[in-house]
Design a protein around this motif. Structure first.
Motif, short mmCIF file in Angstrom:
data_model
loop_
_atom_site.label_atom_id
_atom_site.label_comp_id
_atom_site.label_asym_id
_atom_site.label_seq_id
_atom_site.Cartn_x
_atom_site.Cartn_y
_atom_site.Cartn_z
N THR A 212 47.08 34.80 44.41
CA THR A 212 47.62 35.43 43.21
C THR A 212 47.90 34.35 42.17
OG1 THR A 212 49.92 35.27 43.96
CG2 THR A 212 48.70 37.24 44.60
N ILE A 213 48.11 34.76 40.93
CA ILE A 213 48.32 33.81 39.84
C ILE A 213 49.59 34.16 39.08
CG2 ILE A 213 47.38 32.88 37.68
CD1 ILE A 213 44.57 33.66 38.75
N ALA B 183 39.56 34.68 35.66
CA ALA B 183 40.29 34.50 36.92
C ALA B 183 40.62 35.84 37.56
CB ALA B 183 41.57 33.70 36.68
N SER B 184 40.85 36.87 36.72
CA SER B 184 41.18 38.19 37.25
C SER B 184 40.01 38.79 38.04
CB SER B 184 41.58 39.14 36.11
OG SER B 184 40.46 39.57 35.36
N LYS B 185 38.80 38.35 37.71
CA LYS B 185 37.63 38.84 38.44
C LYS B 185 37.53 38.21 39.84
CE LYS B 185 35.29 39.32 33.99
NZ LYS B 185 34.32 38.71 33.07
N ILE B 186 38.26 37.13 40.04
CA ILE B 186 38.29 36.46 41.34
C ILE B 186 39.42 36.99 42.21
CG2 ILE B 186 38.55 34.22 42.50
CD1 ILE B 186 37.48 32.95 39.86
N VAL B 187 40.62 37.11 41.64
CA VAL B 187 41.79 37.50 42.45
C VAL B 187 42.17 38.97 42.28
CG1 VAL B 187 42.66 35.14 42.27
CG2 VAL B 187 43.54 36.89 40.70
N GLY B 188 41.62 39.63 41.25
CA GLY B 188 42.00 41.00 40.94
C GLY B 188 43.17 41.03 39.96
N PRO B 189 43.10 41.83 38.90
CA PRO B 189 44.16 41.84 37.89
C PRO B 189 45.52 42.24 38.44
CG PRO B 189 42.58 43.62 37.51
CD PRO B 189 41.99 42.73 38.55
N GLU B 190 45.54 43.01 39.53
CA GLU B 190 46.82 43.42 40.13
C GLU B 190 47.55 42.23 40.77
OE1 GLU B 190 43.71 43.67 43.36
OE2 GLU B 190 43.83 44.18 41.22
N ASN B 191 46.85 41.13 40.94
CA ASN B 191 47.44 39.93 41.56
C ASN B 191 47.76 38.84 40.53
OD1 ASN B 191 47.45 40.73 44.34
ND2 ASN B 191 45.21 40.57 44.30
N MET C 154 46.85 44.15 29.80
CA MET C 154 48.10 43.80 30.48
C MET C 154 48.88 45.05 30.86
SD MET C 154 49.73 40.35 28.86
CE MET C 154 50.02 41.05 27.24
N LYS C 155 48.92 46.02 29.94
CA LYS C 155 49.66 47.25 30.20
C LYS C 155 49.00 48.06 31.31
CE LYS C 155 51.41 48.94 26.50
NZ LYS C 155 51.58 49.64 25.18
N LYS C 156 47.68 48.15 31.27
CA LYS C 156 46.93 48.91 32.27
C LYS C 156 47.15 48.36 33.68
CE LYS C 156 42.20 50.15 33.62
NZ LYS C 156 40.75 50.02 33.27
N ASP D 165 60.07 41.04 38.66
CA ASP D 165 58.68 41.46 38.45
C ASP D 165 57.70 40.62 39.26
OD1 ASP D 165 59.48 43.45 36.69
OD2 ASP D 165 59.18 42.21 34.90
N LEU D 166 58.17 39.50 39.80
CA LEU D 166 57.31 38.64 40.62
C LEU D 166 57.37 39.01 42.10
CD1 LEU D 166 58.12 35.11 39.09
CD2 LEU D 166 56.24 36.65 38.50
N ASP D 167 58.28 39.89 42.47
CA ASP D 167 58.54 40.13 43.90
C ASP D 167 57.34 40.70 44.65
OD1 ASP D 167 61.04 39.10 43.54
OD2 ASP D 167 62.10 41.03 43.58
N ALA D 168 56.45 41.36 43.93
CA ALA D 168 55.25 41.91 44.59
C ALA D 168 54.35 40.81 45.14
CB ALA D 168 54.47 42.78 43.62
N LEU D 169 54.54 39.57 44.67
CA LEU D 169 53.72 38.44 45.11
C LEU D 169 54.38 37.65 46.24
CD1 LEU D 169 52.67 37.01 41.60
CD2 LEU D 169 51.72 38.97 42.84
N LYS D 170 55.53 38.12 46.69
CA LYS D 170 56.39 37.34 47.59
C LYS D 170 55.67 36.86 48.85
CE LYS D 170 60.79 36.06 48.26
NZ LYS D 170 61.70 35.44 47.31
N ASN D 171 54.87 37.70 49.44
CA ASN D 171 54.23 37.34 50.72
C ASN D 171 52.78 36.92 50.56
OD1 ASN D 171 56.58 37.96 52.28
ND2 ASN D 171 56.13 40.14 51.95
#
Length: 278
Positions: free
Chosen positions: A129-130, A157-165, A182-184, A194-200
């Motif tokens: 994730t980024i 970079a979003s095409k590599i990791v996915g925009p959700e990441n 960004m909104k989508k 807002d960063l907690d989804a990346l925690k693990n």
């Protein structure tokens, strides 16, 4: 026989032994696609010199640079005028760092240098994730017909990791379509949680120094008023210290636009504080 002592042009507090280090600092003096003010190619060298004006101890993190265990590998050399070959050089060298079981800390240079770093790191971490600090969205598909541009780096970079990441912090400039992107994909982070989804997950942190307000960081290629203070930026770093950061970079200092040297000093301290949370 020479007796010295001699001045060291490497980053202060680095481990001179590559094999023993956990993190490899890599200078990326490339600014071949800059759209406004060039000169970030001179940042890595100036940052190294300025590092000797810092203390090795960070009171915010109660930690010394030597505790970080990083090795300064110096600057890569790029073929002037050849963007694609320059990006390949970065990707190959970063890939070697991860093959050796280490993590990269890149010093740019313009923001496009982040893309080949991400490409290389993603080969070793499939859940990458980024976290992106910047004044600008950097979500264009191209700029003036050129796909490889610093203003398109996060889109690619979003095409590599996915925009959700991807989580973006400090954004205040960009095209309407980029803000809609960004909104989508819900990439904009306004509060720490807002960063907690990346925690693990594994995280690559990229800091474009123009995320800081122009009163703090005038020496950058595309200054943008209304930015973060230094303490706000390092507050985000502090929140990230318990996340799994597998790589990072700090980019877009253009030292010659601030004759006082203050912007270079700020960039150097940003690097020190980010190293402390890796």
């Amino acid at each position: 026989m020479l007796r010295g002592p001699f001045l060291d042009r490497n980053w202060m507090g680095q481990n001179p032994n590559y094999d023993e280090a956990d993190i490899v600092m890599l200078g990326l003096p490339f600014d071949g696609t800059v759209s406004y003010r060039p000169g970030s190619r001179f940042a890595p060298e100036q940052i190294r010199l300025a590092s000797w004006g810092l203390e090795e101890y960070s009171p915010k993190f109660d930690k010394f640079l030597e505790d970080v265990n990083f090795h300064d590998a110096g600057d890569l050399e790029f073929p002037l005028g050849n963007t694609y070959k320059s990006l390949d050089v970065i990707e190959q060298n970063v890939e070697d760092i991860y093959k050796d079981g280490k993590r990269v800390f890149g010093i740019g240079g313009e923001h496009l240098v982040t893309l080949p770093e991400i490409k290389a790191v993603a080969k070793f971490h499939k859940d990458l994730t980024i976290v992106h600090f910047d004044a600008h969205t950097d979500l264009r598909e191209e700029y003036l017909g050129e796909e490889m541009s610093h203003s398109a780096v996060i889109r690619h970079a979003s095409k590599i990791v996915g925009p959700e990441n991807i989580r973006q912090i400090g954004i205040r400039s960009g095209m309407k379509e980029e803000f809609e992107f960004m909104k989508k994909h819900n990439t904009l982070a306004k509060q720490y949680s807002d960063l907690d989804a990346l925690k693990n997950k594994k995280i690559f942190v990229t800091v474009d120094l123009d995320v800081l307000d122009t009163s703090i960081m005038p020496g950058t290629g595309t200054p943008e008023v209304g930015g973060l203070t230094f303490n706000e930026l390092t507050g985000w770093f502090e929140y990230l210290k318990n996340f799994d950061i597998v790589g990072a970079d700090v980019v877009e200092l253009a030292p010659d636009y601030d004759a006082s040297g203050a912007s270079t000093a700020v960039a150097t301290k940003v690097i020190r504080e980010l190293l402390m949370v890796m």
